[in-house]
Design an enzyme around this catalytic site. Structure first.
Site, PDB file in Angstrom:
ATOM      1  CB  CYS A   2      -0.928  -0.032   1.209  1.00 15.71           C
ATOM      2  SG  CYS A   2      -1.969  -1.215   1.363  1.00 15.71           S
ATOM      3  NE  ARG A  27       4.672   1.650  -0.128  1.00 14.13           N
ATOM      4  CZ  ARG A  27       5.436   1.263   0.663  1.00 14.13           C
ATOM      5  NH1 ARG A  27       6.808   1.381   0.118  1.00 14.13           N
ATOM      6  NH2 ARG A  27       5.457   0.530   1.714  1.00 14.13           N
ATOM      7  CD1 TRP A  75      -0.531  -6.075  -3.531  1.00 14.05           C
ATOM      8  CD2 TRP A  75      -0.584  -6.728  -1.348  1.00 14.05           C
ATOM      9  NE1 TRP A  75      -0.102  -7.336  -3.734  1.00 14.05           N
ATOM     10  CE2 TRP A  75      -0.270  -7.851  -2.231  1.00 14.05           C
ATOM     11  CE3 TRP A  75      -0.792  -6.986  -0.134  1.00 14.05           C
ATOM     12  CZ2 TRP A  75      -0.186  -9.158  -1.996  1.00 14.05           C
ATOM     13  CZ3 TRP A  75      -0.412  -8.133   0.587  1.00 14.05           C
ATOM     14  CH2 TRP A  75      -0.231  -9.251  -0.291  1.00 14.05           C
ATOM     15  CG  ASN A 101       1.813   0.554   4.180  1.00 13.39           C
ATOM     16  OD1 ASN A 101       1.579  -0.675   3.785  1.00 13.39           O
ATOM     17  ND2 ASN A 101       3.049   0.801   3.988  1.00 13.39           N
ATOM     18  N   GLY A 102      -0.364  -1.467   6.083  1.00  7.61           N
ATOM     19  CA  GLY A 102       0.054  -2.335   7.040  1.00  7.61           C
ATOM     20  C   GLY A 102      -1.073  -3.226   7.313  1.00  7.61           C
ATOM     21  CD  GLU A 488      15.763 -12.363 -10.374  1.00  5.94           C
ATOM     22  OE1 GLU A 488      15.149 -11.451 -10.718  1.00  5.94           O
ATOM     23  OE2 GLU A 488      15.525 -13.271  -9.215  1.00  5.94           O
ATOM     24  CE  LYS A 492      12.585 -10.080 -11.960  1.00  5.65           C
ATOM     25  NZ  LYS A 492      12.672 -10.907 -10.847  1.00  5.65           N
ATOM     26  CD  GLU A 495       8.857 -11.274  -9.892  1.00 10.27           C
ATOM     27  OE1 GLU A 495       8.621 -10.911  -8.842  1.00 10.27           O
ATOM     28  OE2 GLU A 495       9.719 -10.945 -10.777  1.00 10.27           O
ATOM     29  CG  HIS A 511      18.301 -36.564 -10.217  1.00 13.20           C
ATOM     30  ND1 HIS A 511      18.474 -37.796 -10.095  1.00 13.20           N
ATOM     31  CD2 HIS A 511      19.607 -35.875 -10.882  1.00 13.20           C
ATOM     32  CE1 HIS A 511      19.821 -38.045 -10.321  1.00 13.20           C
ATOM     33  NE2 HIS A 511      20.195 -36.633 -10.618  1.00 13.20           N
ATOM     34  CE  LYS A 610      10.996  -2.725  -6.816  1.00  9.46           C
ATOM     35  NZ  LYS A 610      11.410  -3.630  -7.723  1.00  9.46           N
TER      36      LYS A 610
END
Length: 615
Positions: A2, A27, A75, A101-102, A488, A492, A495, A511, A610
């Site tokens: 947020c 955010r 968010w 925010n939280g 990574e 990407k 995401e 395997h 983010k």
């Protein structure tokens, strides 16, 4: 997550708050809202969707006049994204309004108690509980807003950055912080409030970053007052000069922030080692390391804690520290670290990595490590962030603001900092020869221009993206230093394109994952000349024999992989331990172009934010 933003002063608040929300949308972006006060009426507009949706609705429905305003981009945590759950939230009387925010962890018990006292609730949010708790304290204790906020927050369990306004006190906003970031901009007879400094950098370069469990009362006719929430004691405000540049948070002609940040990597890497790496003199200068050299060299082990992309950077660092400095390293998910009762001693060094410096899980891991007596070293990108303040020492990455949710330049600059630390410790430990040490330093100095060279494959990578954009799954393989790069690369793609992708050590393919290989499975294989090259070529042959589609990331001039692969992407040659700084570039570009071709929101992928400031 947020983003919160607020203004009180002599300017019109609406354009400041709106622009601030757009800058904070990284955010959170599933809903947004703005409240404006013009001295008589408090106008509120909020909606599911992005800030652009809010702007279109707001300008047609309410007055945008007023010199006090607060805004929020969300968010979702408590309650689905919809108009009702969007912030800001009113108290039952309609006098108090809050942005938050939280997470308030004990909101259910607080809500039950407030319902018993006659309060009603329109939303499913913990935030509406908090604003009514503050109102309840004001009523029962017969105190003003500032005192009510302080008393209410002492009943709260969780994390928050809040701003609260009382219509009966039109020249005042009260803010408070625990766990979530909060910056206060100080202007001439005006105050700015935001989750970071980006919403107000064109108005003032004077800022205060609240510490945890601090609150501030912002009054137009008085100096700012900061108090401890626990005991209401006064705190002397520390005003710092901002180093942020407005140009850094604009797209600069690129279609997306992510693409801009990919192309910023040569400069970001150079800025990160600038002043620290003196290759001609054979010197690495890092005050946080030099001042604590004994702690590093006498450590039984280094524990790296991080999340997401930063965790992948930590995996690269594990190879580098153990290979060069010969210090045992463990890499932990910060989100799991604190919950599994880890064995930590005073002989351990904990390196905490975070782009934002506000990652809640990583902060929790830091606090646990410090409680056990470990020395904690932070690596983060944001000056003055919570991790920078909580750790015993540390190093900034100097990547500049990273707005795109999918991290790119944070990854390469984190690896840069961690490599410098490993090389300095290796030299102090005597585990690297003088000639190898100087060769490492000189090669590190060349990395920015080699990244620039790697970026020249962009057009070729677009063609590869076109060929595989409709794939439903992809497999990424790497060995040694480039195994974390495979992880990574897969992250990407997941995401921002929402294509399922997995990263594996190349040798582990047989395997289990080899069962997935068929003519519909693209496999991205990192096969640079140095680092088990022949073994990786054998893995590629195994894929080829099962009709898998092969994209090889290879060293310039490679012949063997080119004969087997459907496509190859070349990167310049470098030392094995520095190769992740180059091999990650084409994987970033590939995921970017696939996402764009699929018409995905590259900078704001669904369900992500983010800065993960909640657990």
């Amino acid at each position: 997550m947020c983003g919160i933003v607020g203004y009180i002063g002599h300017r019109e608040a609406y354009p400041i708050v709106l622009k601030g929300l757009k800058r904070l949308e990284y955010r959170g972006y599933d809903s947004a809202g703005i409240a404006l006060y013009d001295g008589q009426d408090l106008n509120l507009c909020k909606t599911k969707g992005k800030v652009a949706d809010l702007q279109a609705l707001l300008e047609s429905e309410i007055s945008t006049a007023g010199q006090l305003g607060m805004g929020h981009t969300r968010w979702a945590t408590h309650g689905v994204p919809n108009d009702v759950n969007s912030h800001p939230h009113y108290s039952n009387s309609g006098n108090l309004i809050i942005i938050h925010n939280g997470i308030i962890e004990n909101y259910e018990s607080l809500k039950k108690e407030l319902i018993k006292r006659g309060y009603t609730f329109q939303s499913d949010t913990d935030t509406e509980v908090l604003v009514n708790l503050i109102e309840d304290v004001m009523t029962n204790e017969k105190v003003k807003l500032g005192k009510a906020v302080q008393l209410a927050l002492n009943q709260v369990v969780g994390a928050y950055a809040i701003a609260v306004f009382d219509k009966t006190r039109p020249k005042e906003i009260v803010v408070a912080k625990l766990g979530s970031p909060l910056a206060i901009g100080i202007g001439e007879e005006e105050f700015f409030i935001a989750s970071d400094a980006s919403p107000f950098i064109e108005f003032t370069d004077n800022a205060i970053y609240l510490e945890d469990e601090e609150m501030a009362i912002l009054r137009l006719d008085k100096d700012i007052k900061i108090r401890k929430i626990a005991d209401d004691s006064l705190v002397n405000p520390y005003i710092q000069k901002l180093q942020l540049d407005l140009e850094q948070i604009e797209k600069g002609g690129f279609d997306h922030f992510m693409l801009k940040e990919i192309y910023e990597q040569p400069l970001a890497i150079k800025d990160t080692y600038r002043g620290r790496l003196l290759a001609n003199d054979g010197i690495i200068k890092m005050a946080g390391v030099e001042d604590n050299m004994k702690r590093f060299l006498n450590a039984d082990r280094i524990i790296i804690v991080a999340c997401g992309t930063s965790w992948h950077a930590g995996l690269v660092a594990e190879y580098i520290f153990e290979d060069l400095a010969r210090i045992p390293v463990e890499v932990e998910y910060a989100s799991e670290f604190r919950y599994r009762n880890p064995v930590i001693t005073e002989k351990d060094v904990v390196i905490a990595i975070s782009q934002s410096g506000e990652t809640a899980d990583t902060l929790a891991a830091i606090k646990l490590a410090k409680s056990k007596g470990a020395f904690v070293f932070g690596v983060c990108n944001v000056v003055g962030s919570s991790i920078a303040r909580e750790t015993d020492a540390g190093a900034y990455t100097h990547a500049g603001p990273e707005i795109g949710v999918a991290s790119t330049k944070a990854f390469t600059t984190q690896i840069t900092v961690l490599t410098l630390i490993a090389l300095r410790l290796a030299r102090a430990n005597g585990t690297i020869s003088s000639s190898d040490y100087r060769r490492q330093l000189h090669e590190m100095e060349l990395i920015p221009e080699k990244v620039t060279e790697a970026l020249k494959a962009d057009e070729h990578i677009q063609a590869i993206a076109e060929a595989y954009k409709d794939s439903r799954n992809m497999l990424y393989l790497g060995r040694g230093y480039n195994f974390p790069v495979a992880l990574e690369g897969a992250l990407k793609l997941k995401e921002i394109s929402y294509i399922h992708a997995e990263g594996y050590p190349a040798a582990e393919m047989k395997h289990g994952p080899i069962a997935l290989i068929d003519e519909n499975m693209p496999v991205i294989v990192i096969a640079t000349k140095k680092g088990h090259y022949e073994k990786v070529v054998s893995n590629i042959q195994e894929i080829k024999s099962r009709k898998g589609k092969i994209i090889g990331v290879v060293t310039q001039g490679d012949v063997s992989v080119r004969e087997l692969a459907d496509y190859v992407i070349e990167v310049p040659e470098t030392l094995e331990n520095l190769s992740p700084l180059l091999t990650t570039i084409p994987l970033q570009l590939l995921s970017y172009h696939i996402a764009v071709m699929l018409d995905k929101n590259v900078d704001q992928p669904r369900n992500l934010a983010k800065s993960v400031t909640v657990e």
